[in-house]
Design an enzyme around this catalytic site. Structure first.
Site, PDB file in Angstrom:
ATOM      1  N   LYS B  77       5.495   7.975   3.766  1.00 27.68           N
ATOM      2  CA  LYS B  77       4.546   6.830   3.448  1.00 27.68           C
ATOM      3  C   LYS B  77       3.297   7.118   2.722  1.00 27.68           C
ATOM      4  O   LYS B  77       2.788   8.107   3.072  1.00 27.68           O
ATOM      5  CB  LYS B  77       4.548   6.000   4.629  1.00 27.68           C
ATOM      6  CG  LYS B  77       3.792   4.650   4.520  1.00 27.68           C
ATOM      7  CD  LYS B  77       3.852   3.849   5.961  1.00 27.68           C
ATOM      8  CE  LYS B  77       3.217   2.499   5.634  1.00 27.68           C
ATOM      9  NZ  LYS B  77       3.044   1.746   6.921  1.00 27.68           N
ATOM     10  N   SER B 152       5.152  -2.800   6.713  1.00 26.19           N
ATOM     11  CA  SER B 152       4.589  -2.361   5.558  1.00 26.19           C
ATOM     12  C   SER B 152       5.448  -0.964   5.293  1.00 26.19           C
ATOM     13  O   SER B 152       5.184  -0.616   4.000  1.00 26.19           O
ATOM     14  CB  SER B 152       3.336  -2.152   5.830  1.00 26.19           C
ATOM     15  OG  SER B 152       2.743  -0.940   6.715  1.00 26.19           O
ATOM     16  N   SER B 176       5.199  -2.148  11.753  1.00 24.24           N
ATOM     17  CA  SER B 176       5.534  -1.581  10.231  1.00 24.24           C
ATOM     18  C   SER B 176       6.626  -0.495  10.223  1.00 24.24           C
ATOM     19  O   SER B 176       6.879  -0.165   8.917  1.00 24.24           O
ATOM     20  CB  SER B 176       3.962  -1.098   9.834  1.00 24.24           C
ATOM     21  OG  SER B 176       3.464  -2.260   9.193  1.00 24.24           O
TER      22      SER B 176
END
Ligand SMILES: [Zn+2]
Lengths: 467, 481
Positions: B77, B152, B176
């Site tokens: 990420k 996310s 997330s």
């Protein structure tokens, strides 16, 4: 009545590294922005890594100021924008939600007067802003982050001072105390800073910031009292505000900033868990604490019979007391104390001179031994000390190089005494009738020998020859 | 060559010489280049990945000591720092930020010879649940390109789900990791707070967020945890796990375990297929010897509000450093005038970050803190007390990961109830620091449904054992790529 309170910031200059990273706490020797890393620059993703030693030192300070010390301490974020603050928040401590700073309320005695300590907290120092350029047009602000994240202890007092003199005395005592604890070197530039708040006759409190030195602090407080008194005498209201010390004009000026209205949005620093400082840790720290100045002084007086005034000077200055501790024996203690407080003092009265000094405790022992065995006079000792501080040579070498050795040879001394008796017939007569005045003649012999004559032998010989 | 294998299968195959790391990485990179134009999981690719794989193969051939990853392709990420690599947080503010250091998880994975194929998409600074708030455009759900992948950590979920890597690291602040895992049918695991170092994870709400793996299998998640968990001197909030081996005894089963069904997480507004999948999962667990019983944690009804207040407060502080002086700097030094500067200082933040920064300036401010921030902290501690009490009775808690199905890209969700539903089931684990995992469980009309299990703090091993048991009861179709 005048009420003055202080907020003192002292760097923990004796620590190896910064508060949250391994950059050097001693940032002073670096080129701008070279004593930095992702942590103290607050780079994205970096986290504070608490320096446990800093917590210990701060706790020691709190204990030395007789403060309460909580079981657990926490850190908070103080959020505000300033270019010297890499994260735009400062990691500090707070007692609003219960006592979680390293120190709660305490007391420091200034002579007979009690000064109440409000709290002691550990926090990070911001970077430094340097303003350059001569005119408005080319004015630039440079930022140096070498200092950012260095450990700082804030000591806040109650408004217990009534005049600038008390403030000065307190600061002297506090700075001696911090130095004696081995946590800070207050003589380093910027190592100790203070803000003050002043109110008179129960009126509004005025904060004074931006005071560069303790010397100026006393002046600033004095100015502020006078300013407020003059307003009052003309029935002009004193407003609660923050004023800045203008160190060129030596006055305080209203900062007209919104500083008082700043909302710091304090909240717990989640990246640093609560730290338990249990009784065991506290006991350990206490046992490791250096002897206090007052206890040192008492010991010097009672154990060695050193006069109170000398003991006072010796104990309150860590440089001197360290030298004394390393050099003295039970027998020579008084002599060593004497050499330090009378002869050495003028030679090492600044931080630079102390740093440059080559004097070792062993030198003091040599000097004391030589005086006692009559190898040199007290007077020569003073000259030798000057050389030692400069060169660090052995005392015996300096004695022979500078020909400082005592004139203790009876025949050599006799010749000199004969000539003095010849030159001073009047004084000789006087000494015959009044033995007290013989010291004048001893002085003359000293003059001729540049102070190297063995004083006891001189006196004996003089007495013999005059009789 | 089949790249649709699990991480553990990959390591076994490379170790045994069945496949070479180079071939696998080359094929993976090819696959990414073919698919990612549409999926948009990646924000940047590691152009040296194949060369790095060659080095691994060389090491294997020469019999050199080799790390446990054997060149395993992992996506990261883009809010986790890899040295000398752009780390943008999917924000214009950090468009050109090149991290000068490795996050601790990256250091650990490098030591184990993992290969990072690229950095993957997220909602800007991890604020969002769909990747639609990425400054570089949304990622798409491989199960149906019209749908969001969740967020996310949407890029992480997409890359694992679409076989663009065998595992990914995301971060979970309020769901997330678990939310996109549920939406994309992967495993998504948020460990106990402090189990994985956050050093190098760009903070959003640091007191509740954790890095977590997204993987194809529960075993892979346990494997990843073995590699990256544990004390880190660079993160003072990490806890000692005594080098626990989470793979060992993962097949212990759940016989005799007591599982609480959280009433508040299957309440009003829940999608009917999500509800029936949940009921099905419960009966499967009972079939395996667990006993399940409903439990109410009534503070959950305030959890989402508390979550937004706490995260906004921390974000307002954590993101304050992005002030256009040090990051996102875009005008010349000459004439750097204060007012025009202030006006532009936060301009590079997108709308969601701006919203939360404004909220973060308000809720903890003097005069308002008592009404908002301090109340939120109270909810947090009461909720923690309630869940701790629940764990006195139960070994595990169960709920759907998200009570609704994935929604369409651009389908603006303005309905407050729907907004509430997206977060309601995941934020509790963050606010209370408990470990939680989302397991792919069903597909409804071509859209994935995940089941969430929650365990008590430091009971991550038990959680993974239960997740493994549940995973073994389902057989899901392959993603229709
Ligand atoms: Zn540093």
């Amino acid at each position: 009545m005048t009420k003055i309170g202080l907020e003192i910031h002292s760097q923990l200059t004796k620590l190896e590294s910064k508060l949250f990273c391994s950059c050097k706490a001693n940032y002073r020797e670096f080129e701008p922005n070279t004593n930095i890393c992702p942590i103290c620059m607050g780079l994205p993703g970096s986290l504070p890594r608490l320096n446990q030693k800093a917590v210990e030192k701060a706790t020691i300070i709190a204990m030395a100021l007789n403060c309460s010390t909580p079981e657990k301490i926490a850190f908070f974020r103080k959020n505000y924008f300033y270019p010297d603050l890499p994260k735009n928040f400062q990691i500090t401590q707070l007692n609003i939600y219960g006592d979680t700073s390293v120190g709660g309320t305490g007391i420091l005695m200034v002579g007979e007067k009690k000064i109440r300590i409000t709290r002691v907290q550990l926090e990070e120092d911001p970077g430094r802003l340097i303003y350059e350029g001569s005119s408005e047009k080319n004015l630039v602000t440079l930022v140096d982050y070498n200092r950012a994240g260095t450990p700082l202890v804030e000591i806040v007092t109650e408004p217990d001072f009534e005049n600038p003199r008390e403030v000065r005395e307190f600061l002297n005592i506090l700075s001696d105390l911090l130095e004696n604890l081995g946590v800070s070197d207050p003589s380093l530039e910027g190592a100790m800073r203070a803000d003050a708040n002043v109110s008179i006759e129960g009126g509004n409190k005025v904060e004074i910031k931006n005071i560069g030195s303790f010397h100026d602090l006393e002046k600033a407080v004095h100015f502020e009292i006078t300013r407020q008194q003059s307003l009052r005498s003309r029935d002009i209201p004193i407003i609660q505000e923050t004023r800045h010390w203008d160190d060129k004009r030596k006055i305080t000026i209203s900062s007209r900033s919104k500083e008082e209205d700043l909302d710091y949005r304090y909240f717990l620093e989640g990246d640093i868990p609560w730290i338990k400082i249990g009784n065991q840790v506290k006991e350990k720290l206490k046992s490791e604490m250096p002897e206090s100045i007052s206890s040192k002084k008492q010991r010097y007086i009672s154990k060695y019979g050193i006069p109170a005034q000398v003991a006072d000077v010796l104990s309150s200055d860590k440089f001197y007391s360290d030298l004394f501790e390393d050099a003295h024996t039970k027998e020579n203690a008084k002599e060593i104390a004497n050499i330090i407080t009378t002869d050495l003092m003028g030679l090492v009265d600044t931080r630079e001179k102390r740093a440059a000094s080559k004097l070792k405790p062993s030198h003091l022992q040599e000097i004391s031994d030589s005086i006692q065995s009559g190898k040199i006079t007290r007077n020569s000792a003073k000259n030798a000390l000057y050389e030692i501080v400069k060169t660090g040579k052995k005392l015996s070498d300096i004695i022979s190089e500078l020909d400082l050795g005592n004139v203790s040879d009876e025949s050599e001394l006799s010749v000199i005494i004969e000539s003095v008796i010849f030159e001073e017939p009047q004084a000789v007569e006087q000494a015959k009738s009044n033995p007290q005045t013989i010291n004048y003649l001893v002085g003359k012999v000293m003059q001729k020998t540049k102070g190297k004559a063995d004083p006891k032998l001189t006196l004996d010989l003089l007495k013999k020859k005059i009789r | 060559m089949n790249i649709k294998i699990s991480a553990l299968q990959f390591t076994r195959d490379v170790k045994s010489g069945n496949i070479s790391a180079e071939d696998f990485i080359a094929k993976t990179m090819e696959h990414i280049k073919k698919l990612d134009g549409n999926l948009h999981a990646f924000l940047s690719l590691n152009e040296k990945a194949v060369d790095q794989a060659k080095e691994i193969d060389k090491k294997i051939k020469s019999g050199e000591k080799i790390g446990q990853c054997f060149g395993m392709p992992i996506s990261i990420k883009d809010n986790i720092c890899i040295k000398d690599t752009k780390t943008t947080c999917a924000s214009k503010m950090l468009e050109n930020f090149i991290a000068p250091y490795d996050a601790t998880v990256i250091t650990k994975l490098k030591q184990q010879d993992a290969i990072f194929v690229g950095k993957v998409n997220l909602d800007e600074f991890a604020m969002g649940f769909s990747t639609e708030f990425s400054a570089y455009g949304p990622s798409k759900n491989p199960w149906n390109m019209d749908y969001v992948p969740g967020g996310s950590s949407g890029g992480s979920a997409v890359s694992v789900s679409a076989f663009e890597c065998v595992a990914s690291l995301g971060s979970d602040t309020g769901g997330s990791v678990r939310n996109p895992a549920s939406f994309c049918s992967t495993v998504g695991y948020k460990p106990t707070y402090g189990l994985i170092s956050r050093y190098g994870l760009i903070s959003y709400a640091n007191s509740i967020e954790q890095i977590g793996p997204l993987t194809r299998t529960v075993e892979d998640a346990a494997f990843m945890l073995n590699l990256i968990a544990g004390l880190d001197p660079n993160d003072n909030t990490t806890v000692d796990n005594n080098n626990e081996d989470y793979l060992k005894d993962i097949n212990s089963g759940i016989e005799g375990k007591k599982i609480g069904i959280i009433k508040e997480m299957i309440g009003e507004g829940i999608n009917s297929s999500v509800l029936s999948a949940t009921k099905d999962a419960i009966s499967k667990l009972e079939g395996l010897g667990a006993s399940c019983e409903e439990i109410s944690l009534d503070m959950i009804k305030y959890s989402v509000a508390a979550y937004y207040i706490i995260t906004a407060t921390e974000a307002g502080s954590n993101l304050a450093r992005y002030d256009n002086l040090r990051y996102g700097y875009d005008f010349s030094v000459e004439g750097y005038e204060f007012n025009s500067y202030i006006e532009k200082a936060r301009k590079k933040f997108g709308p969601e970050v701006t919203r939360r920064m404004i909220l973060g300036g308000f809720v903890p401010s003097a005069g308002h803190a008592g009404k908002y921030f301090l109340k939120a902290l109270k909810v947090k501690s009461k909720l923690t007390r309630q869940i701790n009490d629940a764990f006195k009775k139960f070994d595990l808690l169960i709920s759907p990961t998200v009570p609704i199905l994935p929604f369409k890209i651009g389908e603006k969700i303005n309905d407050p109830v729907a907004l509430f539903l997206i977060d309601i089931n995941t934020v509790t684990a963050n606010l209370t620091g408990k470990p939680a995992i989302s397991i792919p469980y069903a597909i409804s009309n071509g859209l994935p449904i995940g089941i969430q299990l929650i365990a008590n703090s430091m009971n991550d091993k038990l959680l993974l054992q239960a997740a493994y048991a549940l995973e073994k009861t389902v057989k899901l179709p392959e993603v229709p790529l």
